[in-house]
Design a protein around this motif. Structure first.
Motif, PDB file in Angstrom:
ATOM      1  N   GLU A  74       0.839  -1.196   0.000  1.00  0.00           N
ATOM      2  CA  GLU A  74       0.000   0.000   0.000  1.00  0.00           C
ATOM      3  C   GLU A  74       0.874   1.245   0.000  1.00  0.00           C
ATOM      4  N   PHE A  75       0.452   2.205  -0.793  1.00  0.00           N
ATOM      5  CA  PHE A  75       1.083   3.521  -0.833  1.00  0.00           C
ATOM      6  C   PHE A  75      -0.012   4.535  -0.530  1.00  0.00           C
ATOM      7  N   THR A  76       0.175   5.312   0.527  1.00  0.00           N
ATOM      8  CA  THR A  76      -0.816   6.310   0.916  1.00  0.00           C
ATOM      9  C   THR A  76      -0.238   7.702   0.706  1.00  0.00           C
ATOM     10  N   PHE A  77      -1.054   8.547   0.102  1.00  0.00           N
ATOM     11  CA  PHE A  77      -0.662   9.912  -0.216  1.00  0.00           C
ATOM     12  C   PHE A  77      -1.591  10.878   0.496  1.00  0.00           C
ATOM     13  N   ARG A  78      -1.042  12.035   0.878  1.00  0.00           N
ATOM     14  CA  ARG A  78      -1.830  13.097   1.504  1.00  0.00           C
ATOM     15  C   ARG A  78      -1.616  14.380   0.699  1.00  0.00           C
ATOM     16  N   ALA A  79      -2.697  15.105   0.491  1.00  0.00           N
ATOM     17  CA  ALA A  79      -2.641  16.354  -0.269  1.00  0.00           C
ATOM     18  C   ALA A  79      -1.721  17.368   0.408  1.00  0.00           C
ATOM     19  N   LEU A  80      -0.990  18.081  -0.417  1.00  0.00           N
ATOM     20  CA  LEU A  80      -0.140  19.158   0.062  1.00  0.00           C
ATOM     21  C   LEU A  80      -0.993  20.393   0.315  1.00  0.00           C
ATOM     22  N   GLY A  81      -0.564  21.219   1.226  1.00  0.00           N
ATOM     23  CA  GLY A  81      -1.227  22.498   1.437  1.00  0.00           C
ATOM     24  C   GLY A  81      -0.925  23.436   0.277  1.00  0.00           C
ATOM     25  N   ILE A 116       2.922   9.531   2.378  1.00  0.00           N
ATOM     26  CA  ILE A 116       3.015   9.506   3.848  1.00  0.00           C
ATOM     27  C   ILE A 116       3.243   8.096   4.378  1.00  0.00           C
ATOM     28  N   ASN A 117       2.885   7.090   3.592  1.00  0.00           N
ATOM     29  CA  ASN A 117       3.110   5.714   4.028  1.00  0.00           C
ATOM     30  C   ASN A 117       3.291   4.814   2.816  1.00  0.00           C
ATOM     31  N   PRO A 118       4.517   4.439   2.508  1.00  0.00           N
ATOM     32  CA  PRO A 118       5.741   4.825   3.181  1.00  0.00           C
ATOM     33  C   PRO A 118       6.167   6.238   2.764  1.00  0.00           C
ATOM     34  N   ALA A 119       6.806   6.926   3.690  1.00  0.00           N
ATOM     35  CA  ALA A 119       7.392   8.222   3.348  1.00  0.00           C
ATOM     36  C   ALA A 119       8.547   7.969   2.391  1.00  0.00           C
ATOM     37  N   PRO A 122      12.872  12.024  -2.875  1.00  0.00           N
ATOM     38  CA  PRO A 122      12.966  11.947  -4.332  1.00  0.00           C
ATOM     39  C   PRO A 122      13.915  10.832  -4.798  1.00  0.00           C
ATOM     40  N   ASP A 123      15.005  10.604  -4.058  1.00  0.00           N
ATOM     41  CA  ASP A 123      15.923   9.517  -4.418  1.00  0.00           C
ATOM     42  C   ASP A 123      15.249   8.156  -4.272  1.00  0.00           C
ATOM     43  N   ASP A 124      14.425   7.997  -3.217  1.00  0.00           N
ATOM     44  CA  ASP A 124      13.678   6.746  -3.042  1.00  0.00           C
ATOM     45  C   ASP A 124      12.737   6.508  -4.218  1.00  0.00           C
ATOM     46  N   VAL A 125      12.065   7.566  -4.646  1.00  0.00           N
ATOM     47  CA  VAL A 125      11.141   7.451  -5.785  1.00  0.00           C
ATOM     48  C   VAL A 125      11.911   7.029  -7.028  1.00  0.00           C
ATOM     49  N   GLY A 126      13.083   7.622  -7.236  1.00  0.00           N
ATOM     50  CA  GLY A 126      13.907   7.244  -8.387  1.00  0.00           C
ATOM     51  C   GLY A 126      14.302   5.780  -8.352  1.00  0.00           C
ATOM     52  N   GLU A 127      14.718   5.303  -7.184  1.00  0.00           N
ATOM     53  CA  GLU A 127      15.076   3.885  -7.051  1.00  0.00           C
ATOM     54  C   GLU A 127      13.873   2.982  -7.277  1.00  0.00           C
ATOM     55  N   LEU A 128      12.736   3.376  -6.724  1.00  0.00           N
ATOM     56  CA  LEU A 128      11.519   2.588  -6.913  1.00  0.00           C
ATOM     57  C   LEU A 128      11.130   2.548  -8.383  1.00  0.00           C
ATOM     58  N   PHE A 129      11.209   3.690  -9.052  1.00  0.00           N
ATOM     59  CA  PHE A 129      10.874   3.747 -10.477  1.00  0.00           C
ATOM     60  C   PHE A 129      11.745   2.798 -11.304  1.00  0.00           C
ATOM     61  N   GLU A 130      12.979   2.571 -10.888  1.00  0.00           N
ATOM     62  CA  GLU A 130      13.856   1.649 -11.616  1.00  0.00           C
ATOM     63  C   GLU A 130      13.374   0.200 -11.531  1.00  0.00           C
ATOM     64  N   GLN A 131      12.575  -0.115 -10.523  1.00  0.00           N
ATOM     65  CA  GLN A 131      12.077  -1.480 -10.340  1.00  0.00           C
ATOM     66  C   GLN A 131      10.680  -1.688 -10.928  1.00  0.00           C
ATOM     67  N   LEU A 132       9.995  -0.603 -11.230  1.00  0.00           N
ATOM     68  CA  LEU A 132       8.611  -0.689 -11.688  1.00  0.00           C
ATOM     69  C   LEU A 132       8.512  -0.524 -13.191  1.00  0.00           C
TER      70      LEU A 132
END
Length: 171
Positions: A74-81, A116-119, A122-132
């Protein structure tokens, strides 16, 4: 007449959760097994003792599907202000005339800022994108855009309404 302080006390940023299956290898196994199962359609029983080969394949498919479900995350997102959104957009300006931001750089940054879950950084997103694959990356991007861009309304749940109506004879 409503009091703005009461309204502000109730206001919470929108959240949105998606599930991604991260077991690409098991997905391939299910596809292979389903193709094998489809090939058994022309099987003809020769003896009463013969078991349909599709039974064993169906059991393997069921087990693999359970492993796939177990690999979902699960990936949970929260709106930015408003300020955080404005600052993020300002950090990713577009080079193109008439466009406010650069989609290519803003999308992963928006995922990182909204997750927000998991937090994620940007580097984490880049690494994740390499696997998806592209579809999975798009699911994450869409979730981040949804939580930040779509209005929140009370959804109509047809299935839930039908179940409840069946319990009350439609009343």
């Amino acid at each position: 007449m409503p009091n703005i302080k009461d309204i502000l006390a109730k206001a919470k940023p929108r959240e949105h959760t998606i599930r991604l299956c991260l077991a690409g290898d098991v997905a391939a196994e299910v596809e292979r097994l389903e193709a094998e199962l489809a090939a058994t359609q022309s099987w003809v029983q020769q003896s009463i003792a013969d078991a349909h080969p599709g039974i064993a394949l169906a059991e393997k498919i069921a087990a693999a599907r359970e492993r796939m479900q177990g690999s979902e995350v699960e990936f949970t997102f929260r709106a930015l202000g408003a300020k955080a959104w404005s600052d993020l957009v300002a950090q990713h300006p577009s080079d193109k005339e008439g466009e406010s931001w650069d989609d290519e750089s803003l999308a992963p940054a928006l995922i990182a800022a909204s997750a927000i879950n998991p937090a994620m950084t940007p580097d984490d997103v880049g690494e994740l994108f390499e696997q998806l694959n592209a579809g999975q990356r798009q699911q994450l991007i869409d979730a981040a855009w949804t939580v930040n861009g779509e209005a929140t309304a009370v959804p109509f749940a047809l299935h839930a309404s039908a179940i409840l109506a069946s319990r009350t004879d439609g009343k």
